[in-house]
Motif scaffolding. Structure first.
Motif, PDB file in Angstrom:
ATOM      1  N   HIS A  13       0.574  -1.132  -0.299  1.00 36.75           N
ATOM      2  CA  HIS A  13       0.165   0.082   0.369  1.00 36.75           C
ATOM      3  C   HIS A  13       0.475   1.133   0.057  1.00 36.75           C
ATOM      4  N   GLN A  14       1.915   1.176   0.323  1.00 40.93           N
ATOM      5  CA  GLN A  14       3.089   1.929   0.265  1.00 40.93           C
ATOM      6  C   GLN A  14       3.894   1.769  -1.053  1.00 40.93           C
ATOM      7  N   SER A  15       4.478   2.926  -1.557  1.00 37.02           N
ATOM      8  CA  SER A  15       5.178   3.260  -2.560  1.00 37.02           C
ATOM      9  C   SER A  15       6.579   2.205  -2.314  1.00 37.02           C
ATOM     10  N   PHE A  16       7.529   2.088  -2.736  1.00 36.44           N
ATOM     11  CA  PHE A  16       8.552   1.322  -2.578  1.00 36.44           C
ATOM     12  C   PHE A  16       9.194   0.890  -4.606  1.00 36.44           C
ATOM     13  N   VAL A  17      10.828   0.644  -3.871  1.00 34.24           N
ATOM     14  CA  VAL A  17      11.605   0.472  -4.895  1.00 34.24           C
ATOM     15  C   VAL A  17      11.601  -0.972  -5.797  1.00 34.24           C
ATOM     16  N   SER A  18      11.211  -1.264  -7.389  1.00 35.65           N
ATOM     17  CA  SER A  18      11.419  -2.276  -7.539  1.00 35.65           C
ATOM     18  C   SER A  18      12.785  -2.444  -8.913  1.00 35.65           C
ATOM     19  N   GLY A  19      13.037  -3.356  -8.760  1.00 36.48           N
ATOM     20  CA  GLY A  19      13.731  -4.120 -10.234  1.00 36.48           C
ATOM     21  C   GLY A  19      15.305  -4.237  -9.034  1.00 36.48           C
ATOM     22  N   SER A  20      15.862  -3.842 -10.396  1.00 38.24           N
ATOM     23  CA  SER A  20      17.878  -4.909  -9.320  1.00 38.24           C
ATOM     24  C   SER A  20      18.464  -3.983  -8.158  1.00 38.24           C
TER      25      SER A  20
END
Length: 715
Positions: A13-20
């Protein structure tokens, strides 16, 4: 669409970082000669509770969103209505992305030697707002000189009373905002006592607005500036200037900000994945249900009528993909690292041969369908991935991992897929050492900077260092609390001197002399008490830390002046953010500053600094880790890259070089220069080498003579 149990909890439900960036396999990008990390940020702007709110399109995984069914979160998002071709009020996804493309410049960052300008662009086909980041180092000496002139004029201006009142109003608000909003966001790197540094910073600006300094702060200023005045010739402004230039080049050049909406249910067309996954990986299935969720992101499929391009959304599985990556075993991590390395080495090209999502999808399928735990050789893992990937390419089909009956290779021609397969089958050389030219160029730049600093240090006399160390010990005795040096005393001395020398600039503008006049000598005439009282200064701030604090005082003073002279800013309430937005900032910051992620991404983009020690005598400090960083094959250093052994290495430091300290200990004449000591030591080494060679030749000659004598006796 119908909802189906089980329902998810609030994770996602909160913003987050994705990927490498968070998968800790950024190092694979080196094979495409890319060193700057890519940062993908999922910005959660709303929630959807009712499955009826999402309306499927003719393309699997793509939907439209009924406007009235979306719960808006935070205060920064922009939700606008646009009617679809059936006249249903839908959420305009393009407007959500365009809202994230506004130009932003860094503001009110006291301890920063850079300006950051962020611009953005997007379109209906893009899944994100692509943000371009331009980072430039600022001429901090010029800024300090100019703001001191402004302060002199300002104190004589007709509106100085107004400026003083604004300082009184703004100071407490800035303190409150920093302590309650900024510090929690940066919690992973906030240290004990940092809250006092904010008080110190605001107090240090006080004399510019007719406020006295706290007595302890004034004493520290006088001690540190007296020390600097005496030894500023030991400093070189290029030391910090080069450091900040290098750092600015390592900043991300682009980020993809992806506005998204969290789904509080599992859509019907995702049920086949959940049922399959529950059977094949039951433990991870439970984690997904309890700790993850799906999102939708604005993106047009290009396969539906153009009239609806702005209101189309695509399913996003970034939160689930991240969870699966976090729970990979070592061989699964090796698989991902090798597959990504092969992709960046051979398949990432312009125009695109195949998408990077193909690599991610094949890795996900292999982790689910193949037992990799019995494989002990990275080469076998590499061959297994190549074989699996080629099978998908040969049949021109690779099923989407989450969406049933959706071929992710459908947009690509058979010729493209045949070309990719041929590369994997015939063109991949797992053993060939790859030299990363971008790293070599960066390493050369750092070497040139270090050579410049080394030349400066070589010409300094030994006596300067001895006097400097002696006076630093006196400075510590006069400090208001016991000083315990974290590093050696030479390091502390040079750190203080070079921090302040950087502010005087290459042309030695003598900024600190003018600062002393305004902020210490004239401070005695100030009529107002310190803004937060006498006893609010940092209780344990060592001299070197204090020097670094005041190094960026000019930037803070400039920002204060700009704020007070901006009629649009209400100084009694300058910062207003919705709690949900602050929670999102905090969550993203925690991802970026997570110690493991931070170490990996920092060293993956800045290691050459640690591979270039000062002085030729220290070149042997370069380790096999450094060599692997600059040159390695596709099977090396998985799953964590050439990073693990770095933690145990002693990084060379321009202020605490062990070799420099050793040189000073060998000095026999205070008038000798560092260059004299280096030359003398090198001659000693050469003499020892010649003596060793002479002894070796003598022994050989003696053995030969004994042998000849033996032969003569035998005869």
């Amino acid at each position: 669409m119908e909802s189906s149990s089980p329902r998810i909890k609030n994770d996602g439900h909160q913003s987050f970082v994705s990927g490498s960036t968070v998968e800790q396999q950024q190092y694979a990008r080196h094979f495409a000669n890319q060193i700057v990390p890519d940062v993908d940020i999922m910005i959660v702007e709303g929630r959807i509770h009712n499955p009826q709110t999402i309306m499927p399109t003719s393309v699997p995984g793509f939907v439209q969103i009924q406007f009235d069914g979306v719960e808006r979160l935070g205060g920064l998002s922009l939700f606008e209505v646009k009617h679809n071709s059936d006249d249903i009020a839908c959420l305009n996804g393009l407007k959500m992305k365009q809202n994230l493309t506004k130009t932003v410049q860094s503001h009110m960052i006291p301890q920063n030697a850079t300006t950051i300008t962020i611009t953005g662009e997007t379109n209906s086909e893009s899944a994100s707002a692509a943000r371009t980041i331009v980072t430039n180092t600022i001429n901090i000496d010029q800024i300090f000189m100019e703001i001191l002139d402004v302060i002199e004029i300002q104190q004589k201006a007709f509106n100085f009373v107004e400026m003083k009142n604004k300082y009184k109003l703004f100071g407490p608000k800035f303190q409150e905002f920093t302590l309650t909003k900024v510090f929690p966001v940066h919690e992973p790197v906030i240290e004990k006592g940092d809250e006092y540094s904010i008080n110190d910073l605001i107090h240090l600006a006080g004399p510019a607005y007719d406020h006295r300094l706290p007595k302890i702060l004034r004493q520290r200023l006088e001690l540190i500036l007296n020390f600097y005045d005496k030894y500023q010739h030991l400093g070189n402004p290029k030391i910090f200037k080069n450091c900040f230039q290098n750092a600015s080049q390592q900043m991300p050049k682009e980020t993809d900000n992806v506005p998204c909406l969290q789904l509080k249910f599992w859509p019907k067309d995702i049920q086949p994945f959940l049922k399959r996954f529950e059977v094949n990986r039951p433990q991870l299935y439970e984690k997904i249900i309890r700790n993850s969720s799906m999102h939708v992101i604005p993106k047009w499929s290009t396969k539906t009528p153009k009239i609806d391009q702005d209101i189309e959304f695509r399913y996003s599985f970034s939160a689930i993909e991240r969870l699966l990556a976090e729970h990979r075993n070592k061989n699964e991590q090796i698989l991902n690292g090798i597959a990504r390395s092969i992709y960046f080495r051979y398949l990432k090209a312009v125009p695109v041969i195949i998408p990077s999502y193909f690599v991610k999808t094949t890795v996900l399928w292999m982790c689910e369908t193949q037992d990799l735990s019995t494989i002990n050789d990275p080469r076998q893992i590499a061959h297994a991935w190549i074989k699996f990937a080629c099978q998908q390419l040969r049949q021109y089909s690779c099923e989407h991992y989450f969406i049933d009956k959706f071929n992710i290779l459908a947009p690509y021609s058979h010729q493209q897929l045949d070309d990719a397969r041929q590369i994997l089958e015939q063109g991949v050389n797992l053993d060939k050492l790859v030299q990363f030219s971008i790293l070599s160029e960066k390493q050369q730049m750092v070497a040139e900077h270090n050579q410049e600093i080394e030349s400066f240090i070589r010409q300094l006399k030994v006596t300067y260092f001895f006097q400097d160390l002696e006076d630093y010990r006196l400075l510590k005795k006069s400090w208001d609390h016991t000083v315990i040096d974290e590093r050696n005393e030479l390091y502390q001395c040079l750190l203080i001197i070079n921090s302040l020398r950087y502010v005087d600039g290459e042309n030695n503008k003598q900024n600190w002399r003018k600062f002393r006049q305004i902020f210490i000598e004239q401070e005695k005439t100030c009529t107002n008490e310190p803004l937060f009282g006498e006893m609010t200064t940092s209780p344990s701030c060592p001299p070197s830390e204090f020097a670094q604090c005041i190094m960026f005082l000019g930037s803070f003073l400039k920002d204060l002046s700009s704020t007070f002279n901006d009629p649009s800013v209400q100084v009694d309430r300058p910062y207003e953010y919705h709690p949900f937005d602050l929670d999102g900032f905090r969550n993203v910051e925690k991802d970026v500053l997570n110690p493991v992620n931070f170490l990996h991404n920092t060293i993956a983009s800045s290691l050459p600094e640690y591979m270039q020690p000062l002085f030729a005598k220290e070149q042997d400090l370069q380790t096999s880790t450094g060599l692997q960083y600059a040159e390695r094959n596709l099977l090396d250093c998985h799953p964590n890259g050439p990073l693990l052994t770095m933690e145990s290495n002693q990084y060379p430091d321009i202020f605490s070089s062990n070799y420099l300290i050793t040189l000073l200990e060998t000095a026999t004449d205070a008038d000798q220069t560092i260059d004299d000591l280096i030359t003398f030591q090198q001659h000693e080494v050469d003499d020892e080498s010649l003596l060793s060679q002479a002894i070796e030749l003598s022994l050989i000659d003696n053995e030969h003579h004994q042998s000849e004598m033996g032969k003569s006796t035998t005869k």
